[in-house]
Design an enzyme around this catalytic site. Structure first.
Site: not given
Lengths: 368, 698
Positions: B330, B370, B383
């Site tokens: 990420s 989320h 996310c």
């Protein structure tokens, strides 16, 4: 002659020879002084003292008549031969390779004395031999036995250098006595052919010396080291040398045996080609003087002895210089009158004593 | 018989006398002839060959001793030395001069208290040695031992005690990969460059890192000492001495304090940390752990210690900051966000996260549920669903250029022996590499930094620095060699949005709130990343089980948020999570930069738990390794001699070829997908090897 202020005894001294001898020995002392790093001890002083004693001894020998030497030649030879055998026996019992008899103040090597005695004995033999016999076998085999016995005795010591000199001394007399030339040439050819056989019976260290002599650079740090360093010393000296006390090869211990066998290299490094030529010339002049004495000699014994002894001194010098300059194997023969050490000097001075005696005998006869 | 003796049997005395005269004359001529020969020979030696023999005499007389130059220092940006020189003593053997090897070594063993291991090594090295190359017996010996050996050298030909400079790295292991180490030149070095300096005892050349690349600057020029020596090597007098020219100092952009702190803070983990100056691109810290002690290399590393380094699965010989490649996870989402903005995506557009994203009949999972996500929130919460959806909308071919613009897949012009530049895939790349077209699931995976994407920690640090500064920064290491800085070709408002998102990660309700800086006015922004090492096996999910299968933890960051001065990246191999393992390291480093006392206090407390600082731990580990059944190996190792330089180089390169377990794993280079994507579940199975997950963030 009677009106001269100089006494006859003094006038009769061979002054040119004495000047040469004293010059060479003094030069030797100077070299040894430098080899010791600029010190009279341990070599220079004892060299001078020894030379002085031997010189006096030689001058006393000069006053002994030539005929006495002729008479004593063969008995003396046998005494030395017995000494040689004695040394061999002592060596065999002691288990070592002792070559000398310890006489207290000096260590006597009978093999050194034999260099002198072989000349005297062979000359005496030919002096006694009727002229007509010279082309017979009786003129050949006794001298061969005379020189063969000590040659073998010294060879098994083992001391190839001295043994060769004894043989050459005897052969020189045979040559001068008039043995047919073709025998020498034939023997030379056979000897050359026998070289491989001789080589094969040599001791290991002797073989090594020969191999290294043939190619010293192969073992520049090992046994070829002597020859290599000696050549460096002579070669780096140049024409005028590095100057007195300035030799690096000798002072920094690169030159082994710089005060004995390789003293000439020590000299050449500091005195250069000039010094070397002076030494060579001096010895050639001494040799010439000896041969002149021989030519002037009245008796056959005197002629042969004088020429033979002159050649013995010459061989000494030649073998040493050839070795030092890398033209002969390292055989451990010192340079007479220059190298430190009593034996070689004693032998040469004994030779010169006999030579001076013969010379004196000639002059006295001419003077009469 | 008569023919032999001749026919003239009756020779008279007169004839005999005549023969004598002739033959005596012949001998006289011989004397003169030989005398002339001797004179000629001597003239040849002394005149014609005088030059040759003079040289030989001179080389006998004069011993030329090379004085190795003092190596230049390596200092940090403030002039604090990172690599310097200490005077030390050493004892060598000169094989050429060694007469009685066994006796001399026996004597040395007694005087110097050598272990049987040392003796075995010396014997082994002697066997390999050339005559001219000294074999070290011991380096860095204490003064008493040195004096004891020196006293006895006249009786031990071949033994050469000497004084020399040894390289000293005060920080030890913390700077190992950056600075590298020095070592004696190898026989091969000497063969290629016949510089006698190379074989001077005690002379060292750079073997790795900056020591190697800056060799020309650091080396200097040797001096020479001429002495007159005797044949036995005894010194007579000094002749003349030309002093050495010391090498020049190399000044780095590194902050030695921060570098050391970073190295120590990585602690027991296998990982790396990079910090850049956001204004210039200067590298402030480049740490990789575990490491080796470069000090032990500079004195010649023992085979045993070498073996220990080789067998460690944390690969201490690899500079992970530049040579380690990891799926960035990420941490590349900020790059993806910038690409989305560039493609016209409204940052306020909402994507609802229901815990996953469906592509055909396959679900790409998110790690949470989320709910509605804007771009900023998606960054904050990391996310996956948002980025799957948006990434798929614009396609990865529009994300890849932005990733590259931010430094990924790029090689930087740095004076380091090697760096690896990873992969930023796109459709053309895949076609070239696998002859397969790019698929939608490739896009989803790549967008969240998995799949084919690979980056080094240095690249991730550059990515953070470029986003933070808005400048096209180029990292550099040598002070004063800054590259020209131009503005980044990304609109400022786009960068502002991404920075806001990264601010929220730490200071909002994000994944790294635990790593908020403990400082009143200074905020750190960042982005966590957790990268899978292998395909998910059951419920394990890379969060437990064998160390080498756990997820990597990554974190990119910059500080302070309003006016970034520092940016960087931390990668903890198998740390299981960016927030859990990597972000705290970044937090500590940033704290150190603003409040060193406080950071050191925290670090000391941590180290107390870890069992001492890094150098203490390494020493203990080596001792334990030695005693743990390796004592028999020790003798064997000794018998093999010291570690060959080529051997070291080879194995570090091997390490570079396969730097981390991740690259050896199937997950790193996933099998290409079939062209037509959603078919049968069976055909899809293999593609799960292509990890469909983002970050299992807490």
């Amino acid at each position: 002659m009677s009106d001269s202020v100089i006494p006859t005894a003094l006038r009769q001294l061979p002054w040119r020879l004495l000047a040469l001898l004293i010059g060479v020995a003094a030069f030797g002392a100077i070299i040894l002084y430098s080899a010791a790093g600029g010190s009279l001890t341990p070599w220079a002083t004892s060299h001078v003292v020894r030379f002085s004693i031997f010189l006096i001894m030689a001058m006393i020998m000069a006053r002994i008549p030539e005929t006495t030497y002729a008479r004593l030649a063969l008995p003396g030879y046998f005494i030395v031969l017995i000494l040689l055998i004695g040394v061999e026996l002592i060596g065999a019992i002691g288990g070592g390779s002792q070559r000398w008899l310890d006489l207290g103040y000096i260590r006597l090597q009978p093999s050194e004395l034999m260099k002198l005695m072989i000349v005297l004995a062979t000359a005496r033999f030919y002096a006694m031999l009727p002229a007509g016999e010279i082309r017979k076998w009786t003129a050949i085999w006794p001298p061969l036995v005379l020189l063969g016995l000590p040659f073998l005795l010294v060879l098994i010591q083992p001391d190839l250098g001295t043994a060769s000199m004894i043989a050459i001394g005897g052969l020189t007399i045979m040559f001068l006595a008039g043995i047919p030339l073709r025998l020498f040439i034939g023997a030379g050819v056979i000897g050359a052919a026998a070289l491989p056989v001789i080589y094969s019976v040599l001791h290991e260290y002797q073989k090594k010396r020969v191999l290294i002599f043939l190619n010293p650079e192969t073992d520049a740090l090992g046994a070829g080291y002597h020859i290599t360093q000696s050549k460096i010393a002579i070669g780096s000296g140049g024409i005028f040398g590095k100057g007195f006390l300035n030799g690096t090869q000798s002072h920094l211990d690169y030159l082994p045996e710089g005060h004995t066998d390789f003293v000439f290299a020590t000299m050449a490094e500091e005195w250069g080609l000039v010094g070397g030529l002076a030494v060579i010339t001096a010895f050639v002049l001494i040799g010439r003087w000896g041969l002149n004495v021989a030519n002037r000699a009245n008796s056959r014994f005197g002629r042969l002895t004088a020429a033979g002894l002159s050649m013995t001194i010459f061989y000494y010098v030649t073998i040493n210089l050839l070795m030092v300059m890398g033209l002969a194997p390292v055989v451990g023969i010192p340079l007479p009158l220059v190298s430190h050490g009593g034996t070689a000097m004693l032998t040469v001075m004994l030779c010169l004593g006999v030579l001076m005696s013969i010379d004196r005998h000639n002059r006295v006869q001419r003077g009469l | 018989m008569k023919w032999l003796l001749g026919s003239n049997l009756h020779m008279t005395e007169a004839q005999q006398s005549f023969t004598f005269s002739r033959r005596a004359f012949f001998l006289g001529a011989t004397q003169i002839g030989i005398g002339t020969l001797l004179a000629a020979r001597m003239g040849w030696l002394a005149v014609a060959e005088n030059e040759k023999y003079s040289l030989l005499a001179e080389s006998n007389r004069v011993s030329l001793q090379i004085l190795p130059p003092r190596r230049g220092w390596i200092v940090d940006r403030k002039g604090r030395p990172i690599a310097l020189n200490k005077t030390a003593f050493r004892v060598d053997l000169i094989p050429d001069r060694l007469l009685d090897k066994d006796a001399v070594i026996g004597q040395l063993q007694q005087i110097m208290r050598l272990t049987p291991e040392d003796v075995a090594r010396v014997h082994a090295d002697l066997k390999k040695a050339y005559g001219f190359q000294p074999v070290p017996v011991a380096e860095n010996v204490d003064w008493e031992t040195f004096a004891a050996v020196s006293l006895r050298t006249p009786d031990m030909p071949g033994v050469a005690p000497s004084e020399y400079f040894t390289r000293f790295y005060p920080e030890g292991a913390s700077v190992a990969h950056l600075i590298g180490y020095v070592g004696a030149a190898s026989a091969k070095d000497y063969e290629t460059n016949r510089d006698p300096l190379l074989i001077t005892p005690g002379f060292k050349i750079g073997k790795a890192g900056l020591e190697k690349t800056q060799e020309a600057v650091l080396r200097g020029a040797p001096g020479a000492k001429r002495t007159e020596v005797t044949a036995r090597g005894k010194l007579v007098r000094d002749l003349a001495t030309r002093p050495d020219v010391p090498g020049k100092t190399v000044k780095l952009t590194i902050d030695a304090g921060l570098q050391d702190f970073a190295g120590r803070r990585l602690g027991l983990e296998s990982g790396s940390a990079v910090v850049l100056d956001c204004q210039t691109g200067g590298i402030l810290a480049l740490a990789s752990m575990p490491a080796f002690d470069p000090n032990s290399f500079s004195d010649g590393i023992g085979r045993l210690e070498w073996k220990m380094l080789q067998e460690d699965d944390h690969i201490p010989m690899l500079n992970k900051a530049m040579q380690g490649l990891y799926p960035p996870g990420s941490t590349v989402k900020p790059a993806a966000a910038l690409a989305l903005l560039q493609a016209g995506v409204d940052p306020e557009e909402v994507v609802v996260c229901n815990g996953g994203y469906r592509l055909g009949n396959r679900t790409f999972r998110c790690l949470g549920r989320h709910g509605p996500m804007t771009m900023r929130h998606a960054l904050m919460k990391s996310c996956n669903t948002y980025f799957y959806a948006m990434g798929r909308r614009i396609g990865y071919d529009r994300i890849a250029p932005v990733a590259r613009l931010l430094g990924m897949g790029q090689e930087f012009d740095l004076p380091m022996p090697s760096q690896r530049y990873g992969t930023v895939p796109d459709s053309a790349w895949k076609m070239r590499k696998f002859e397969k077209p790019w698929s939608q699931s490739d896009t989803l995976n790549a967008t969240i930094g998995q799949g084919y994407v690979q980056a080094s920690p240095l690249q991730l640090a550059v990515l953070a620095a470029r986003i933070a500064s808005g400048k096209h920064l180029e990292p550099y290491l040598i002070a004063g060699q800054q590259k020209p800085v131009r503005p980044l070709d990304i609109p400022a408002d786009h960068l502002a949005i991404v920075r806001e998102g990264m601010d929220l990660v730490v200071n909002g309700d994000g994944t790294a709130v635990a790593s908020r800086l403990p400082l009143p006015d200074i905020r750190m922004a960042g982005k966590t990343g957790t990268a899978q090492v292998r395909k998910i096996a059951g419920a394990q999910r890379g969060q437990s089980g064998a160390w080498k299968y756990r997820d990597h933890g990554l974190f990119v960051f910059f500080t302070p948020v309003e006016a970034p001065r520092y940016a960087g990246a931390v990668v903890i191999e198998h740390g299981m999570g960016g927030a859990r393992a990597a972000a705290p390291v970044a937090k500590s480093m940033m704290t150190y930069l603003f409040d060193p006392a406080r950071a050191m206090e925290e670090l000391t407390a941590l180290e107390a738990n870890w069992g001492g600082d890094v150098n203490t731990r390494m020493a203990r580990k080596a001792a334990a390794w030695k005693s743990a059944g390796n004592s028999s190996e020790a003798a064997k190792a000794g018998a093999q001699g010291s570690v060959d330089d080529a051997e070291v180089r080879q194995s570090t390169q091997e390490g570079a070829a396969a730097p981390t377990p991740v690259n050896r794993d199937a997950a790193a280079v996933p099998e290409p997908e079939t062209a037509t994507n959603p078919v049968s579940p069976a055909s899809l199975r293999p593609t799960t090897a292509n990890p469909p997950t983002g970050t299992p963030q807490p």
